[in-house]
Design a protein around this motif. Structure first.
Motif, PDB file in Angstrom:
ATOM      1  N   TRP A   8     -12.878 -23.050 -27.449  1.00  0.00           N
ATOM      2  CA  TRP A   8     -13.139 -21.617 -27.553  1.00  0.00           C
ATOM      3  C   TRP A   8     -14.216 -21.195 -26.575  1.00  0.00           C
ATOM      4  O   TRP A   8     -15.201 -21.895 -26.372  1.00  0.00           O
ATOM      5  CB  TRP A   8     -13.575 -21.282 -28.982  1.00  0.00           C
ATOM      6  CG  TRP A   8     -12.474 -21.478 -29.961  1.00  0.00           C
ATOM      7  CD1 TRP A   8     -12.217 -22.604 -30.691  1.00  0.00           C
ATOM      8  CD2 TRP A   8     -11.457 -20.547 -30.291  1.00  0.00           C
ATOM      9  NE1 TRP A   8     -11.108 -22.426 -31.465  1.00  0.00           N
ATOM     10  CE2 TRP A   8     -10.616 -21.168 -31.248  1.00  0.00           C
ATOM     11  CE3 TRP A   8     -11.165 -19.247 -29.895  1.00  0.00           C
ATOM     12  CZ2 TRP A   8      -9.512 -20.531 -31.796  1.00  0.00           C
ATOM     13  CZ3 TRP A   8     -10.071 -18.614 -30.450  1.00  0.00           C
ATOM     14  CH2 TRP A   8      -9.263 -19.247 -31.383  1.00  0.00           C
ATOM     15  N   ARG A  34     -10.322 -14.727 -31.621  1.00  0.00           N
ATOM     16  CA  ARG A  34     -10.943 -14.730 -32.948  1.00  0.00           C
ATOM     17  C   ARG A  34     -12.316 -14.063 -32.887  1.00  0.00           C
ATOM     18  O   ARG A  34     -12.900 -13.892 -31.816  1.00  0.00           O
ATOM     19  CB  ARG A  34     -11.078 -16.145 -33.490  1.00  0.00           C
ATOM     20  CG  ARG A  34     -12.149 -16.969 -32.798  1.00  0.00           C
ATOM     21  CD  ARG A  34     -12.271 -18.344 -33.400  1.00  0.00           C
ATOM     22  NE  ARG A  34     -13.334 -19.115 -32.744  1.00  0.00           N
ATOM     23  CZ  ARG A  34     -13.600 -20.377 -32.990  1.00  0.00           C
ATOM     24  NH1 ARG A  34     -12.868 -21.032 -33.874  1.00  0.00           N
ATOM     25  NH2 ARG A  34     -14.577 -20.996 -32.374  1.00  0.00           N
ATOM     26  N   ASP A  35     -12.830 -13.732 -34.047  1.00  0.00           N
ATOM     27  CA  ASP A  35     -14.177 -13.187 -34.200  1.00  0.00           C
ATOM     28  C   ASP A  35     -15.127 -14.368 -34.335  1.00  0.00           C
ATOM     29  O   ASP A  35     -14.964 -15.199 -35.229  1.00  0.00           O
ATOM     30  CB  ASP A  35     -14.217 -12.307 -35.453  1.00  0.00           C
ATOM     31  CG  ASP A  35     -15.564 -11.665 -35.700  1.00  0.00           C
ATOM     32  OD1 ASP A  35     -16.575 -12.092 -35.102  1.00  0.00           O
ATOM     33  OD2 ASP A  35     -15.607 -10.718 -36.506  1.00  0.00           O
ATOM     34  N   SER A  36     -16.130 -14.463 -33.468  1.00  0.00           N
ATOM     35  CA  SER A  36     -17.012 -15.628 -33.495  1.00  0.00           C
ATOM     36  C   SER A  36     -17.840 -15.711 -34.776  1.00  0.00           C
ATOM     37  O   SER A  36     -18.293 -16.786 -35.147  1.00  0.00           O
ATOM     38  CB  SER A  36     -17.937 -15.635 -32.278  1.00  0.00           C
ATOM     39  OG  SER A  36     -18.801 -14.519 -32.322  1.00  0.00           O
ATOM     40  N   HIS A  38     -16.635 -15.238 -37.673  1.00  0.00           N
ATOM     41  CA  HIS A  38     -15.723 -15.756 -38.691  1.00  0.00           C
ATOM     42  C   HIS A  38     -14.740 -16.732 -38.028  1.00  0.00           C
ATOM     43  O   HIS A  38     -13.544 -16.462 -37.939  1.00  0.00           O
ATOM     44  CB  HIS A  38     -14.960 -14.612 -39.360  1.00  0.00           C
ATOM     45  CG  HIS A  38     -15.853 -13.631 -40.025  1.00  0.00           C
ATOM     46  ND1 HIS A  38     -16.303 -12.489 -39.404  1.00  0.00           N
ATOM     47  CD2 HIS A  38     -16.418 -13.640 -41.254  1.00  0.00           C
ATOM     48  CE1 HIS A  38     -17.090 -11.833 -40.221  1.00  0.00           C
ATOM     49  NE2 HIS A  38     -17.186 -12.504 -41.346  1.00  0.00           N
ATOM     50  N   PRO A  39     -15.230 -17.880 -37.542  1.00  0.00           N
ATOM     51  CA  PRO A  39     -14.375 -18.789 -36.778  1.00  0.00           C
ATOM     52  C   PRO A  39     -13.182 -19.354 -37.549  1.00  0.00           C
ATOM     53  O   PRO A  39     -12.210 -19.772 -36.942  1.00  0.00           O
ATOM     54  CB  PRO A  39     -15.329 -19.899 -36.336  1.00  0.00           C
ATOM     55  CG  PRO A  39     -16.476 -19.821 -37.278  1.00  0.00           C
ATOM     56  CD  PRO A  39     -16.590 -18.391 -37.693  1.00  0.00           C
ATOM     57  N   HIS A  40     -13.250 -19.346 -38.872  1.00  0.00           N
ATOM     58  CA  HIS A  40     -12.120 -19.851 -39.648  1.00  0.00           C
ATOM     59  C   HIS A  40     -11.308 -18.710 -40.245  1.00  0.00           C
ATOM     60  O   HIS A  40     -10.407 -18.945 -41.046  1.00  0.00           O
ATOM     61  CB  HIS A  40     -12.616 -20.801 -40.742  1.00  0.00           C
ATOM     62  CG  HIS A  40     -13.324 -21.987 -40.169  1.00  0.00           C
ATOM     63  ND1 HIS A  40     -12.693 -22.957 -39.428  1.00  0.00           N
ATOM     64  CD2 HIS A  40     -14.634 -22.345 -40.191  1.00  0.00           C
ATOM     65  CE1 HIS A  40     -13.565 -23.854 -39.031  1.00  0.00           C
ATOM     66  NE2 HIS A  40     -14.755 -23.513 -39.471  1.00  0.00           N
ATOM     67  N   ARG A  43      -6.854 -15.085 -36.827  1.00  0.00           N
ATOM     68  CA  ARG A  43      -6.785 -15.242 -35.367  1.00  0.00           C
ATOM     69  C   ARG A  43      -5.555 -14.499 -34.871  1.00  0.00           C
ATOM     70  O   ARG A  43      -4.519 -14.483 -35.529  1.00  0.00           O
ATOM     71  CB  ARG A  43      -6.690 -16.714 -35.008  1.00  0.00           C
ATOM     72  CG  ARG A  43      -7.930 -17.452 -35.428  1.00  0.00           C
ATOM     73  CD  ARG A  43      -7.732 -18.919 -35.405  1.00  0.00           C
ATOM     74  NE  ARG A  43      -8.954 -19.557 -35.887  1.00  0.00           N
ATOM     75  CZ  ARG A  43      -9.067 -20.840 -36.059  1.00  0.00           C
ATOM     76  NH1 ARG A  43      -8.064 -21.642 -35.799  1.00  0.00           N
ATOM     77  NH2 ARG A  43     -10.188 -21.348 -36.506  1.00  0.00           N
ATOM     78  N   THR A  45      -2.787 -14.372 -31.988  1.00  0.00           N
ATOM     79  CA  THR A  45      -2.146 -15.183 -30.954  1.00  0.00           C
ATOM     80  C   THR A  45      -1.167 -14.311 -30.189  1.00  0.00           C
ATOM     81  O   THR A  45      -0.301 -13.676 -30.783  1.00  0.00           O
ATOM     82  CB  THR A  45      -1.397 -16.367 -31.593  1.00  0.00           C
ATOM     83  OG1 THR A  45      -2.330 -17.124 -32.373  1.00  0.00           O
ATOM     84  CG2 THR A  45      -0.794 -17.270 -30.539  1.00  0.00           C
TER      85      THR A  45
END
Length: 60
Positions: A8, A34-36, A38-40, A43, A45
Motif C-alpha cells: 500500500w 482504501r482509507d488509511s 481503516h486499513p481493514h 476497499r 477495487t
C-alpha cells in the motif's frame, strides 16, 4: 486475490496530520483504494483503465 498481501502507498496529496488519507495498491489488473485510518475496512477495487480515466477526469 488476497488484499492483505498488497503493498500500500499513501496518496501524495493526503494530509500529513493523519486526517484524510487515501492509500492505493496495485494488483494484477486492478487498483485497490482504501482509507488509511481503516486499513481493514471497505476497499474499492477498480480496473486499471477505469482508474486512469478517473485520474484524468480529476486533473481536468
Amino acid at each position: 486475490m488476497d488484499l492483505n498481501d498488497l503493498h500500500w502507498r499513501k496518496a501524495s496529496h493526503s494530509a500529513s496530520n493523519g486526517g484524510e488519507c487515501v492509500e492505493l495498491a496495485s494488483a494484477t489488473a486492478t487498483v485497490v483504494i482504501r482509507d488509511s485510518k481503516h486499513p481493514h475496512g471497505p476497499r474499492l477495487t477498480v480496473r486499471r483503465d477505469a482508474f486512469a480515466d478517473l485520474v484524468a477526469a480529476l486533473k481536468r
